[in-house]
Enzyme design. Structure first.
Site, PDB file in Angstrom:
ATOM      1  CD  GLU A 146     -10.615 -22.069 -15.036  1.00 52.34           C
ATOM      2  OE1 GLU A 146     -10.741 -23.116 -15.165  1.00 52.34           O
ATOM      3  OE2 GLU A 146     -11.124 -21.422 -13.962  1.00 52.34           O
ATOM      4  CB  ALA A 281     -10.922 -32.277 -17.938  1.00 57.53           C
ATOM      5  CD  GLU A 283     -14.221 -25.157 -15.382  1.00 57.09           C
ATOM      6  OE1 GLU A 283     -13.477 -26.104 -15.464  1.00 57.09           O
ATOM      7  OE2 GLU A 283     -14.084 -24.258 -14.459  1.00 57.09           O
ATOM      8  CG  ASN A 284     -14.417 -24.794 -22.209  1.00 53.79           C
ATOM      9  OD1 ASN A 284     -13.724 -23.561 -21.876  1.00 53.79           O
ATOM     10  ND2 ASN A 284     -13.611 -25.970 -22.963  1.00 53.79           N
ATOM     11  CG  HIS A 316     -13.583 -31.592 -11.401  1.00 55.89           C
ATOM     12  ND1 HIS A 316     -13.317 -31.351 -10.138  1.00 55.89           N
ATOM     13  CD2 HIS A 316     -13.328 -30.674 -12.022  1.00 55.89           C
ATOM     14  CE1 HIS A 316     -12.807 -30.209 -10.128  1.00 55.89           C
ATOM     15  NE2 HIS A 316     -12.753 -29.611 -11.257  1.00 55.89           N
ATOM     16  CD  GLU A 317     -13.334 -30.457 -15.865  1.00 49.62           C
ATOM     17  OE1 GLU A 317     -13.810 -29.249 -15.916  1.00 49.62           O
ATOM     18  OE2 GLU A 317     -12.184 -30.773 -15.080  1.00 49.62           O
ATOM     19  CG  HIS A 320     -16.218 -27.136 -12.897  1.00 48.70           C
ATOM     20  ND1 HIS A 320     -16.012 -25.946 -11.770  1.00 48.70           N
ATOM     21  CD2 HIS A 320     -14.977 -27.600 -13.063  1.00 48.70           C
ATOM     22  CE1 HIS A 320     -14.852 -26.181 -11.519  1.00 48.70           C
ATOM     23  NE2 HIS A 320     -14.229 -27.136 -11.966  1.00 48.70           N
TER      24      HIS A 320
HETATM   25 ZN   LIG Z   1     -12.359 -27.957 -12.024  1.00 46.64          ZN
END
Ligand SMILES: [Zn+2]
Length: 869
Positions: A146, A281, A283-284, A316-317, A320
């Site tokens: 990203e 970090a 979020e894949n 958070h991740e 996602h």
């Molecule tokens: Zn994020």
């Protein structure tokens, strides 16, 4: 994605489509078959891919994204009738657009086709694309895509709307393993003696920026919840620090699985931590990646804040996986649909899992930070255009994260959490495995709730800035007449006074003193009035504290609000009172002395988060607003004010006390030592540091972290040497961070030089270069650090790499001085770093705001401090 240092601000003005970098909308990918063979020793990789695509019209060219790759061969075959023959394609590269065009001799018909490309690339050291990460022991091949770097690993349709299925195969060294979005479905020896080949289960349809591949000797701690296997994978030597993350992840997944009607969309969940990671970090889908400090926790020592930070990044991740991965924004202009939602959502599982952390209070701290960012005249709107990779990267800022999350919290409070949840679920289900726009979201919530959410959201996402709502009330008999007015709050007092014609649709939650019952009012006009039953002495304008606006009251009302603060308000509401008052101080609508008096009335406060707001402006008052002559008087004020609070808490931790109290003790110690310059505490910091260095585990890390800074601020070269020595043997990322950060606090300029040399040298990883910010914000070393920054900038740029270098333009906002402001603006303008145009405008506003507060308030402060001289 979670940025390490979320860029404070961006502005409106954007150079739209400078390069026109989007792909032509004529070909869409359906699936990719990808085989990679990384060579860690040579830092290269080779790839073989087949992309199944659909041509929307007949064509003899196909354009996709590729950067820094070498094409070995490319063929295209159409699967229409009689068209099975594959044609070899010529490849034309456009490095500026990061595109490759494949041209075939015979036109391809509309319909399905297959592209077959063989390519090679370098495992780079720039922390993006497919890159090399190094531990002292060995190398790893890892990815970070990203926003626009999948194209550095394989030719692809690298835009979020081109979702496809990814079949990934990795050929790796015998003793190594690999991790990707899917699970390993086969593991076969070969090709050759020293390799084995790992095949992963196909991904669900997803965007290219979510592909992940990691190769090395990772070991995993295994767990799971709801039938979903969860692993936390690390270098073998770090495994002992992964237990906390696994526990957090299990609790978070349990929460999300019951909040969402769509269960966790991927079949397994891996969290992978490795050295060298630019963001916090990423979020894949099904394979979340982290830098060490965002995941590893030494449970024997970790501070309260470090645990919360790690849990918050994980939450958070994981949020996602739904917001961003399952439903993805159509284009980067709506990145807030990813980041704002993940930020908003991540507090909920933590509130449920660890109620004593008071995440519900911390989210209001986030709102105050966002409002601050949003006060700059050049701030951007939540929804903002971006076309080039650099401009897209610049959208990952406090507006996309903090403001968007705050606006969502306001709307959630307005329609009610259950209705909001229903709407969110309907939105997720409608757009699962596909893309969405902002309209898709707010239309859904408006439909589910039957309330004008679309109008509210539009007014907050498509306009820059946030409103200031002035609340006045008069009591007549047994009713209270309330007048509400709205105006844009701006850090520039003159601009604010000149007025703007911006109007927001604001769900104002009023709390009248007579009934103590919140009452909702939708403010759509510049000025409106209403009546509420009962004779109210005061009316507070942000009941529940979830409103994304500031409140303004006359001085008498402010006095009443802050005097009754402990009994009448929740901690969330309480922390907004000094927050709102400070906003008025900034633009000269309240005298800073009245603000300090207001804090005085809140001295009995016990919530750590409220006290953090009360403390939050002391660094700037001490360093920038008070005159040198008045500084000792201000330091005395700080001591007089905070000492009783500290004494109430006691000097040393009491067995069984809440970790929040330990953290608060450290906060108060820090403010008293740094801004009260209490000599006793400075001496205490020195002895605490000595103890910490010989036996780190004997001390509360919240306190140790602060003590290291205090001792450094009053420290010499001998102490500096000790810090450097301990930095090299630090056992946890938190300890490492303590030492590295504290180096920036030493006041001696010769030591600042050494700090620059250390951070820019080979011993500190490029992921930690933002530690250079510390000597630059330290007012004692700032001018010297700025000179060093300029002379070392070529090295900084080189070490940070093209995509991270623009972050350093943030430095232009660290000053409170017209000379340094102009010098830094000139300096960065000359550098022409892509994506920094908006950052520089915002940072100029920041500096101007600081200078303005000094101009407006220094005399007031001096008058107020007379009695402390
Ligand atoms: Zn994020």
């Amino acid at each position: 994605m979670r940025r390490m240092y979320i860029l404070a601000l961006m502005s409106l003005a954007t150079c739209l489509g400078v390069l026109g970098q989007r792909l032509p909308e004529t070909v869409t990918p359906e699936s990719y078959d990808l085989t990679f063979a990384p060579d860690l020793a040579k830092a290269t990789f080779s790839g073989d891919e087949i992309i199944h695509v659909r041509l929307l019209q007949p064509s003899s060219t196909i354009t996709l994204n590729a950067a820094e790759l070498e094409f070995q061969s490319a063929t295209v075959s159409a699967s229409g009738e009689g068209q099975n023959a594959s044609q070899s394609a010529t490849v034309t590269l456009d490095a500026a657009k990061e595109q490759a065009t494949l041209t075939v001799g015979k036109q391809l018909p509309a319909g399905e086709a297959e592209i077959h490309i063989r390519f090679t690339g370098t495992l780079n050291d720039k922390l993006r694309g497919f890159y090399l990460s190094r531990s002292p022991r060995r190398s790893y091949a890892v990815t970070q895509f990203e926003s626009t770097d999948a194209r550095r690993a394989f030719p692809c349709f690298d835009e979020p709307a081109y979702k496809a299925v990814f079949h990934i195969t990795l050929v790796v060294d015998k003793g190594d393993t690999a991790i990707s979005n899917g699970s390993i479905v086969s593991d076969a020896a070969g090709p050759g003696e020293d390799k084995h080949t790992l095949k992963f289960s196909p991904s669900p349809k997803m965007s290219s920026y979510l592909v992940a591949m990691l190769v090395g000797d990772f070991v995993c701690r295994e767990g799971g919840v709801d039938g979903i296997p969860i692993r936390v994978c690390s270098l073998p030597e770090k495994k002992e620090m992964t237990a906390f993350a696994l526990r957090a992840s299990e609790n978070i997944l349990k929460y999300y699985d019951q909040y969402y009607t769509a269960k966790y969309p991927y079949k397994k969940l891996d969290h992978i931590v490795f050295p060298d990671f630019a963001a916090g970090a990423m979020e894949n889908a099904g394979a979340i990646t982290y830098r060490d400090s965002a995941l590893l926790i030494d449970e024997k020592t970790a501070s309260f804040d470090a645990k919360q930070e790690v849990a918050s990044v994980i939450a958070h991740e994981m949020a996602h996986q739904w917001f961003g991965d399952l439903v993805t924004m159509k284009w980067w202009n709506d990145i807030w649909l990813n980041e704002g939602f993940a930020t908003w959502m991540s507090d909920k599982p933590l509130e449920a899992w660890q109620p004593e952390w008071h995440t519900e209070q911390q989210e209001i701290l986030g709102t105050l930070r966002a409002l601050n960012t949003d006060s700059l005249p050049s701030v951007r709107t939540i929804r903002a255009n971006a076309e080039t990779p650099a401009d897209i990267q610049a959208l990952f800022d406090g507006i996309a994260y903090g403001k968007a999350a705050s606006v969502l919290r306001m709307v959630e409070a307005y329609v009610g959490p259950e209705v909001f949840r229903k709407g969110v679920n309907a939105y997720l289900e409608k757009h699962a495995y596909a893309n969405a726009t902002a309209e898709d979201f707010w239309n859904q919530i408006a439909e589910t709730s039957g309330k004008p959410v679309d109008k509210i959201m539009k007014s907050f996402t498509e306009q820059a800035g946030a409103p200031l709502v002035t609340v006045t009330s008069t009591c007549r008999g047994d009713t209270t007449r309330i007048t509400l007015t709205q105006e844009r709050y701006q850090s520039d007092a003159a601009m604010m006074d000149a007025g703007s014609n911006q109007l927001w649709t604001i769900p104002v939650e009023l709390l009248p003193s007579a009934t103590g019952k919140p009452s909702e009012f939708l403010l759509t006009k510049k000025k409106d009035t209403l009546e509420l039953p009962g004779c109210s002495e005061w009316v507070y304008g942000n009941a529940g504290a979830r409103g994304y606006y500031r409140g303004s009251y006359d001085p008498q009302t402010f006095a009443k609000l802050s005097a009754g603060v402990e009994t009448a308000f929740t901690p969330e509401e309480r922390l907004r009172i000094p927050g709102d008052a400070w906003a008025l101080v900034r633009v000269g609508r309240m005298k800073i002395g009245d603000y300090l008096e207001l804090l005085g009335r809140m001295q009995a406060e016990s919530s750590r988060d409220v006290i953090r707001v009360m403390i939050s402006h002391f660094p700037e008052i001490h360093d920038n607003y008070v005159s040198a002559a008045d500084r000792p008087a201000f330091e005395k004020w700080v001591r007089d004010f905070f000492k009783p609070m500290a004494q109430k808490l006691g000097d040393t931790p009491v067995a069984g006390e809440a970790p929040e109290r330990q953290a608060l003790r450290a906060d108060l110690f820090s403010v008293l030592a740094n801004y009260g310059r209490d000599p006793e505490l400075i001496a205490k910091a020195r002895s605490a540091v000595a103890q910490y260095m010989s036996a780190p585990e004997s001390m509360d890390f919240s306190f140790a972290g602060r003590a290291l800074v205090v001792a450094a601020m009053n420290g010499d070269a001998a102490l500096y040497d000790q810090y450097v020595a301990h930095l090299k043997t630090a056992k946890s990322p938190e300890e490492y961070g303590f030492y590295l950060r504290s180096l920036g606090a030493f006041p001696d300029k010769a030591l600042t030089r050494r700090t620059f040399d250390l951070i820019l040298g080979p011993e500190v990883k490029s992921q930690d270069m933002f530690m250079l910010f510390y000597p630059l914000v330290n007012y004692e070393t700032q001018p010297a650090a700025w000179s060093l920054f300029k002379s070392d900038f070529a090295t900084i740029k080189q070490k940070a790499g093209a995509s991270e270098a623009p972050t350093f333009a943030r430095v232009a906002g660290f000053f409170c001085d017209a000379g340094l402001r102009d010098d830094s603006q000139r300096f960065f303008a000359k550098q022409k770093l892509p994506g920094t145009e908006r950052i520089l405008k915002n940072q100029m506003d920041e500096v101007n705001a600081c200078i303005q507060v000094r101009d407006l308030q220094q005399k007031n402060l001096s008058a107020y401090l007379l009695k402390y001289r």
